[in-house]
Enzyme design. Structure first.
Site, PDB file in Angstrom:
ATOM      1  N   CYS A   1       1.182  -5.566 -23.635  1.00  0.00           N
ATOM      2  CA  CYS A   1       0.552  -4.898 -22.308  1.00  0.00           C
ATOM      3  C   CYS A   1       1.394  -5.356 -21.057  1.00  0.00           C
ATOM      4  O   CYS A   1       0.900  -5.221 -19.873  1.00  0.00           O
ATOM      5  CB  CYS A   1      -0.862  -5.651 -22.227  1.00  0.00           C
ATOM      6  SG  CYS A   1      -1.033  -7.110 -22.241  1.00  0.00           S
TER       7      CYS A   1
ATOM      8  N   HIS B   1       0.714  -1.287  -0.170  1.00  0.00           N
ATOM      9  CA  HIS B   1       0.008   0.071   0.024  1.00  0.00           C
ATOM     10  C   HIS B   1       0.829   1.272   0.011  1.00  0.00           C
ATOM     11  O   HIS B   1       0.489   2.262  -0.625  1.00  0.00           O
ATOM     12  CB  HIS B   1      -0.953  -0.018   1.150  1.00  0.00           C
ATOM     13  CG  HIS B   1      -1.781   1.093   1.405  1.00  0.00           C
ATOM     14  ND1 HIS B   1      -2.849   1.345   0.485  1.00  0.00           N
ATOM     15  CD2 HIS B   1      -1.787   2.351   2.011  1.00  0.00           C
ATOM     16  CE1 HIS B   1      -3.798   2.346   0.886  1.00  0.00           C
ATOM     17  NE2 HIS B   1      -2.910   3.137   1.558  1.00  0.00           N
TER      18      HIS B   1
ATOM     19  N   ARG C   1      -7.891  -6.119 -16.455  1.00  0.00           N
ATOM     20  CA  ARG C   1      -7.906  -7.283 -15.772  1.00  0.00           C
ATOM     21  C   ARG C   1      -8.839  -7.789 -14.940  1.00  0.00           C
ATOM     22  O   ARG C   1      -9.166  -7.363 -14.068  1.00  0.00           O
ATOM     23  CB  ARG C   1      -6.383  -7.174 -14.659  1.00  0.00           C
ATOM     24  CG  ARG C   1      -5.251  -6.836 -15.327  1.00  0.00           C
ATOM     25  CD  ARG C   1      -4.269  -6.917 -14.307  1.00  0.00           C
ATOM     26  NE  ARG C   1      -2.818  -6.462 -14.848  1.00  0.00           N
ATOM     27  CZ  ARG C   1      -2.484  -5.160 -14.871  1.00  0.00           C
ATOM     28  NH1 ARG C   1      -3.128  -4.273 -14.361  1.00  0.00           N
ATOM     29  NH2 ARG C   1      -1.172  -4.919 -15.185  1.00  0.00           N
TER      30      ARG C   1
ATOM     31  N   ARG D   1       9.477 -15.404 -12.468  1.00  0.00           N
ATOM     32  CA  ARG D   1      10.179 -13.981 -12.054  1.00  0.00           C
ATOM     33  C   ARG D   1       9.943 -13.426 -10.773  1.00  0.00           C
ATOM     34  O   ARG D   1      10.494 -12.313 -10.554  1.00  0.00           O
ATOM     35  CB  ARG D   1       9.387 -13.149 -13.317  1.00  0.00           C
ATOM     36  CG  ARG D   1       7.974 -13.239 -13.125  1.00  0.00           C
ATOM     37  CD  ARG D   1       7.017 -12.575 -14.393  1.00  0.00           C
ATOM     38  NE  ARG D   1       5.878 -12.769 -14.406  1.00  0.00           N
ATOM     39  CZ  ARG D   1       4.851 -11.939 -13.894  1.00  0.00           C
ATOM     40  NH1 ARG D   1       5.216 -10.861 -12.968  1.00  0.00           N
ATOM     41  NH2 ARG D   1       3.484 -12.310 -14.007  1.00  0.00           N
TER      42      ARG D   1
ATOM     43  N   ASN E   1       5.376 -10.249 -19.393  1.00  0.00           N
ATOM     44  CA  ASN E   1       5.570 -10.846 -17.882  1.00  0.00           C
ATOM     45  C   ASN E   1       6.062 -12.291 -18.101  1.00  0.00           C
ATOM     46  O   ASN E   1       6.775 -13.095 -17.541  1.00  0.00           O
ATOM     47  CB  ASN E   1       4.716 -10.434 -17.027  1.00  0.00           C
ATOM     48  CG  ASN E   1       4.547  -8.924 -16.822  1.00  0.00           C
ATOM     49  OD1 ASN E   1       5.381  -8.272 -17.323  1.00  0.00           O
ATOM     50  ND2 ASN E   1       3.625  -8.361 -16.175  1.00  0.00           N
ATOM     51  N   ASP E   2       4.572 -12.852 -18.518  1.00  0.00           N
ATOM     52  CA  ASP E   2       4.784 -14.444 -18.488  1.00  0.00           C
ATOM     53  C   ASP E   2       5.639 -14.920 -19.773  1.00  0.00           C
ATOM     54  O   ASP E   2       6.214 -16.129 -19.550  1.00  0.00           O
ATOM     55  CB  ASP E   2       3.197 -14.927 -18.781  1.00  0.00           C
ATOM     56  CG  ASP E   2       2.641 -15.163 -17.445  1.00  0.00           C
ATOM     57  OD1 ASP E   2       3.313 -15.572 -16.450  1.00  0.00           O
ATOM     58  OD2 ASP E   2       1.436 -14.965 -17.374  1.00  0.00           O
TER      59      ASP E   2
ATOM     60  N   ARG F   1      -9.755  -8.393 -20.741  1.00  0.00           N
ATOM     61  CA  ARG F   1      -9.017  -9.729 -20.820  1.00  0.00           C
ATOM     62  C   ARG F   1     -10.049 -10.477 -20.107  1.00  0.00           C
ATOM     63  O   ARG F   1     -10.412 -10.450 -18.982  1.00  0.00           O
ATOM     64  CB  ARG F   1      -7.579  -9.709 -20.132  1.00  0.00           C
ATOM     65  CG  ARG F   1      -6.982 -11.064 -19.916  1.00  0.00           C
ATOM     66  CD  ARG F   1      -5.541 -11.085 -19.596  1.00  0.00           C
ATOM     67  NE  ARG F   1      -5.579 -10.802 -17.991  1.00  0.00           N
ATOM     68  CZ  ARG F   1      -4.525 -10.565 -17.451  1.00  0.00           C
ATOM     69  NH1 ARG F   1      -3.099 -10.548 -18.189  1.00  0.00           N
ATOM     70  NH2 ARG F   1      -4.344 -10.058 -16.133  1.00  0.00           N
TER      71      ARG F   1
ATOM     72  N   GLU G   1       1.650 -14.791 -24.668  1.00  0.00           N
ATOM     73  CA  GLU G   1       2.579 -14.801 -23.496  1.00  0.00           C
ATOM     74  C   GLU G   1       3.166 -16.506 -23.167  1.00  0.00           C
ATOM     75  O   GLU G   1       3.553 -16.484 -22.108  1.00  0.00           O
ATOM     76  CB  GLU G   1       1.762 -14.481 -22.309  1.00  0.00           C
ATOM     77  CG  GLU G   1       0.319 -15.223 -22.190  1.00  0.00           C
ATOM     78  CD  GLU G   1      -0.628 -14.679 -21.113  1.00  0.00           C
ATOM     79  OE1 GLU G   1      -0.042 -13.804 -20.408  1.00  0.00           O
ATOM     80  OE2 GLU G   1      -1.778 -14.831 -21.143  1.00  0.00           O
TER      81      GLU G   1
END
Length: 541
Positions: free
Chosen positions: A500, A188, A295, A463, A452-453, A331, A429
């Protein structure tokens, strides 16, 4: 002068005195409960008071830092309604015949440990939320006053970590920087720092000694450094850099309304990634050209049961209307692996990243998939919506998806429910999807590359594993060559291709991505204007 290093979560320079925030640990005494029913009643009373306090904190945070960051207090209220958590506290009271303070502490420690062991960084951060709720209820039960944080001058906040309930009490106009010993990029504190656009460091290896209070310090959010008792030379250098950083921020604001066009005339779409409708204010504030990644899994993660078609429809409709004709790419459900919702009742897997997740769940639970698609198609009547499917590995998957999509459109037509035909794309991905992208490009309207993936699957590396940090390279040449191949195959079939994943915001790669032929870059809202600035500075001739 003493120098410390940590991980930067927001760039910039801050100069000021240190204000130390050290939590007083609550000493929870365990004793035998003579009347367990009375203890359960005390628990319910404390829970009611905690809900009231959290509602007030939400209102305060929404006014000061926006609904997106205030949403954490809604999540805390939802945790107070979680059946597993409530049953755990009551069971400890009844079976062990102990006081409710002890039961709350024990149950919270168990749930915090469970969250901490999860792979997903977002879910790991929920461990801190559980302990924050536990602390709140125990203070209510013991009539302990919450510690009020009084600031009298601009300061650099130094802490082990900060709970949402602590940050919301701060006078934001007097906070120049956050520095914490623990925390993560999804904590946070880190999120708040990015929202306030102030420099922040996490993971700073230092001891929080009381003598640090009031000492002069400099936070270098660009270099990830904290300087305590800086000498005059460093102080002068940092003040110059601080002025330069503020000037650059003002210049970025002047880019609002400008085109994402290179000096030689190449125009790029710059979109934003979001997790909920609460992020829309940031999207508009940063002048994104659309939403490149909604998302939708967070709708499911923040619910205690399957969201209905109507619930999903309202969210997608509001998003489409707010974006007023700008494209919104939703998505479909990307749950499983490190994103778990208990009500899905997914089996525990030895290797969840390679297991039943994302589109594989949707294709094995077609009614769940069709419910989401119906909501998306219905919302298409209120704006420019597109849909993309995650974790694709084969042509057969895409064809089965198109069949289900066609079934949904047929049902809506029969029921007389209006909708528009929408673009349907897939995420690239997995190496499998990248290698057959020439075949897949014939079946879809666009590609969106999830770097990322794609990076972790290409390098066979988690990762998020801190032990692999020295080995993991998201800019690995193999990953970049795959991206280039995907672009070439997409354009051969006259479809557009975007990125993305996190690499989309890496300004050191922008020129290379544009030379590859990437048509769209979708990044976090705060990265939109810096990316626009970079694009406008390039000449690709």
């Amino acid at each position: 002068m003493t120098e410390y290093h940590g991980k930067s979560v927001c760039g910039g320079i801050a100069v000021g005195k240190i204000h130390l925030m050290v939590k007083r640990e609550q000493n929870i005494v365990r004793y035998e409960a003579k009347d367990c029913d009375s203890e359960i009643c005390r628990f319910e009373t404390a829970r009611k008071e905690a809900r009231k306090q959290l509602a007030l904190l939400y209102e305060k945070a929404a006014k000061e830092v926006g609904e997106e960051n205030a949403a954490i207090f809604e999540i805390h209220q939802m945790m107070l309604e979680d059946d597993d958590y409530l049953d755990s506290v009551k069971r400890i009271v009844l079976e062990q015949k102990v006081n409710v303070e002890y039961a709350i502490g024990a149950a919270s420690a168990h749930f915090a440990e469970m969250f901490s062991s999860m792979e997903d960084v977002y879910m790991r951060e929920r461990a801190a939320d559980v302990m924050d709720i536990s602390d709140r209820m125990i203070r209510i039960l013991t009539n302990a006053d919450s510690e009020k944080i009084q600031l009298h001058e601009p300061v650099i906040i130094l802490a082990d970590d900060l709970a949402p309930s602590e940050t919301v009490q701060l006078d934001k106009s007097l906070v120049r920087s956050f520095v914490t010993v623990h925390g993560s990029v999804n904590s946070h504190t880190a999120i708040l720092a990015r929202t306030m656009n102030i420099p922040a460091l996490i993971g700073v290896d230092m001891e929080l000694a009381q003598e640090l209070e009031g000492r002069m310090a400099v936070v270098d959010g660009f270099g990830g450094a904290l300087y305590v008792d800086p000498d005059e030379e460093l102080l002068a250098q940092m003040r110059v850099r601080e002025t330069e950083a503020l000037g650059k921020e003002r210049l970025l604001q002047e880019l609002k309304g400008k085109e994402n066009r290179t000096k030689d005339g190449r125009e790029i779409l710059v979109h934003a990634n979001i997790g909920s409708v609460k992020d829309l204010d940031e999207v508009l504030k940063n002048d994104a050209g659309g939403i490149g990644l909604f998302r939708s899994e967070f709708i499911f993660l923040e619910s205690s049961t399957y969201p209905t078609e109507e619930e999903q429809f309202r969210i997608y409709k509001k998003t489409a209307e707010t974006m007023a004709g700008k494209r919104v790419i939703i998505r479909t459900l990307d749950i499983g692996a490190d994103k778990q919702a208990a009500y899905f009742r997914l089996d525990k897997e030895e290797n969840p990243a390679m297991g039943l997740r994302a589109i594989r769940i949707c294709l094995t639970r077609p009614e769940l998939f069709k419910t989401q698609l119906r909501a998306i198609y219905r919302a298409s009547n209120y704006g420019k919506i597109a849909v993309m499917y995650p974790m694709i590995t084969s042509l057969e998957e895409v064809r089965r998806i198109r069949e289900i999509s066609a079934e949904v459109r047929g049902e809506l037509e029969e029921e007389g429910i209006p909708f528009h035909l929408i673009e349907e794309g897939i995420m690239i991905e997995t190496p499998a999807a990248a290698m057959i992208s020439d075949i897949l490009a014939k079946e879809v309207d666009f590609f969106s590359i999830g770097t990322n993936d794609l990076s972790q699957y290409t390098m066979a590396m988690d990762r998020q594993n801190p032990h692999l940090e020295a080995f993991f390279n998201p800019c690995h040449e193999a990953v970049l060559r795959m991206i280039e191949m995907v672009c070439r195959n997409a354009h051969a079939e006259n479809i557009w291709v975007g990125i993305c994943g996190e690499l989309g915001a890496d300004l050191s790669l922008t020129r290379r991505f544009l030379r590859m032929g990437v048509d769209e870059l979708s990044v976090s809202p705060a990265c939109v204007l810096p990316l626009r600035d970079k694009i406008r500075s390039l000449d690709l001739r």
